[in-house]
Design a protein around this motif. Structure first.
Motif, PDB file in Angstrom:
ATOM      1  N   GLU A  99       1.028  -1.258  -0.074  1.00 42.83           N
ATOM      2  CA  GLU A  99      -0.089  -0.040   0.139  1.00 42.83           C
ATOM      3  C   GLU A  99       0.966   1.389  -0.029  1.00 42.83           C
ATOM      4  O   GLU A  99       0.665   2.183  -0.924  1.00 42.83           O
ATOM      5  CB  GLU A  99      -0.950   0.028   1.177  1.00 42.83           C
ATOM      6  CG  GLU A  99      -2.113  -0.995   1.105  1.00 42.83           C
ATOM      7  CD  GLU A  99      -2.947  -0.998   2.204  1.00 42.83           C
ATOM      8  OE1 GLU A  99      -2.899  -0.479   3.410  1.00 42.83           O
ATOM      9  OE2 GLU A  99      -4.057  -1.572   2.314  1.00 42.83           O
ATOM     10  N   GLU A 100       1.914   1.314   0.810  1.00 42.06           N
ATOM     11  CA  GLU A 100       2.649   2.363   0.992  1.00 42.06           C
ATOM     12  C   GLU A 100       3.479   2.527  -0.324  1.00 42.06           C
ATOM     13  O   GLU A 100       3.634   3.835  -0.699  1.00 42.06           O
ATOM     14  CB  GLU A 100       3.801   2.269   2.045  1.00 42.06           C
ATOM     15  CG  GLU A 100       3.023   2.399   3.315  1.00 42.06           C
ATOM     16  CD  GLU A 100       4.407   2.445   4.441  1.00 42.06           C
ATOM     17  OE1 GLU A 100       5.633   1.910   4.231  1.00 42.06           O
ATOM     18  OE2 GLU A 100       3.930   2.854   5.657  1.00 42.06           O
ATOM     19  N   ARG A 101       3.914   1.496  -1.189  1.00 41.93           N
ATOM     20  CA  ARG A 101       4.710   1.731  -2.182  1.00 41.93           C
ATOM     21  C   ARG A 101       3.781   1.505  -3.539  1.00 41.93           C
ATOM     22  O   ARG A 101       4.587   1.779  -4.706  1.00 41.93           O
ATOM     23  CB  ARG A 101       5.825   0.708  -2.151  1.00 41.93           C
ATOM     24  CG  ARG A 101       6.635   1.068  -1.024  1.00 41.93           C
ATOM     25  CD  ARG A 101       8.189   0.827  -1.220  1.00 41.93           C
ATOM     26  NE  ARG A 101       8.875   0.943  -0.132  1.00 41.93           N
ATOM     27  CZ  ARG A 101      10.358   1.099   0.076  1.00 41.93           C
ATOM     28  NH1 ARG A 101      10.957   1.437  -1.060  1.00 41.93           N
ATOM     29  NH2 ARG A 101      10.915   1.168   1.291  1.00 41.93           N
ATOM     30  N   LYS A 102       2.623   1.217  -3.401  1.00 42.41           N
ATOM     31  CA  LYS A 102       1.655   1.282  -4.483  1.00 42.41           C
ATOM     32  C   LYS A 102       2.323  -0.044  -5.345  1.00 42.41           C
ATOM     33  O   LYS A 102       2.301   0.246  -6.506  1.00 42.41           O
ATOM     34  CB  LYS A 102       1.612   2.270  -5.544  1.00 42.41           C
ATOM     35  CG  LYS A 102       0.987   3.658  -4.799  1.00 42.41           C
ATOM     36  CD  LYS A 102       0.751   4.847  -5.277  1.00 42.41           C
ATOM     37  CE  LYS A 102      -0.237   5.982  -4.443  1.00 42.41           C
ATOM     38  NZ  LYS A 102       0.390   6.036  -3.352  1.00 42.41           N
ATOM     39  N   ASP A 104       1.743  -3.925  -6.809  1.00 47.34           N
ATOM     40  CA  ASP A 104       0.425  -5.095  -7.165  1.00 47.34           C
ATOM     41  C   ASP A 104       1.253  -6.421  -6.759  1.00 47.34           C
ATOM     42  O   ASP A 104       1.343  -7.061  -7.579  1.00 47.34           O
ATOM     43  CB  ASP A 104       0.223  -5.134  -8.299  1.00 47.34           C
ATOM     44  CG  ASP A 104      -0.916  -4.075  -8.766  1.00 47.34           C
ATOM     45  OD1 ASP A 104      -1.654  -3.570  -7.701  1.00 47.34           O
ATOM     46  OD2 ASP A 104      -1.007  -3.550  -9.894  1.00 47.34           O
TER      47      ASP A 104
END
Length: 274
Positions: A99-102, A104
């Protein structure tokens, strides 16, 4: 004689063609073996992967293990396509990191649990922990929360109601022993044992330090394994979950042979999670 020579020539050519087909078939057979590049912490993850390399080869998978000594690069390498999978982290850490680094990245399932340990090279029981003692814990959000909860479960601190494993040092509402809690990168915690009174250490880093650096410490307490959400998982890029070789890898990692290997090798510090 010319007729015999012609027959012999045809026979030799035929054998050459057959030999050529056989070679192509062998090459095709080799081509069918898939290389699976998996990033892993040295202990116990890479050791567990090495225990299934032979079985993986029998399934047509050349298992290439890339060892890492930190908790950041394995996910970066996976996201950038340098790895097919990684095996070093629990789901809450993956979720927070992605989530922090986007990124997948997703889990394809748990393999084992490493309950956090509260270690000391100076003390043999929690009762010996003096007022003002220095305690080091991991500095990443998910493991810091686990460490603080472990200290709270041992009655050493009190946390705000309901924070659980999401706790930060700011959530400490009571610290009767006035413990000095220091946050360090997880990989440095075993080395901190000489400089602190006790440390909450991720099991993989303690096992690796004990094996390779000769670190020796007493276990003052261990995180409960019951309903523990921090089982270590195999992660892949989203969309790769159903790749046949990934599914074969998971079947091998979640086998009776691996459960036996874990139980016989780590003496309760690592627990099968399947």
């Amino acid at each position: 004689m010319k007729r015999i020579a012609g027959i012999l020539l045809v026979s030799v050519l035929s054998l050459g063609i057959l030999a050529g087909c056989g070679g192509a078939k062998q090459s095709a057979g080799k081509a069918e073996q898939v290389t699976l590049k998996v990033g892993a912490s040295v202990t116990p993850h890479a050791e567990i992967l090495k225990s299934i390399q032979e079985a993986a080869a029998a399934e047509g998978i050349k298992l290439e293990i890339v060892e890492f000594t930190d908790y950041v690069q394995p996910n970066i390498a996976l996201a950038e396509g340098d790895l097919d999978a990684n095996y070093f982290q629990h789901l809450p850490y993956l979720t927070n990191f992605a989530e922090e680094r986007k990124l997948d990245l997703v889990s394809v399932g748990p393999v084992h649990l490493e309950p956090l340990g509260f270690y000391s090279s100076k003390l043999s029981s929690i009762d010996q922990l003096a007022d003002g003692a220095t305690v080091s814990i991991p500095d990443d959000p998910t493991n810091a929360g686990r460490a603080l909860k472990l200290l709270a479960d041992q009655g050493l601190i009190t946390l705000k109601e309901g924070v659980g494993v999401k706790a930060t040092p700011n959530d400490i509402v009571d610290n009767p022993k006035k413990l000095d809690i220091e946050m360090l990168q997880a990989e440095y915690l075993p080395r901190s044992l000489e400089d602190v009174d006790a440390a909450v250490i991720n099991t993989n880093y303690y096992l690796d330090a004990a094996k390779n650096l000769g670190v020796k410490a007493n276990v003052l307490a261990r995180e409960s394994a019951e309903d523990n959400p921090f089982a270590n998982i195999v992660a892949v890029r989203k969309g790769d979950e159903n790749r046949p070789e990934i599914q074969k890898l998971m079947s091998l990692l979640r086998s009776e042979a691996v459960a036996k290997f874990i139980n016989e090798t780590y003496d309760g510090a690592v627990i099968p999670a399947f």
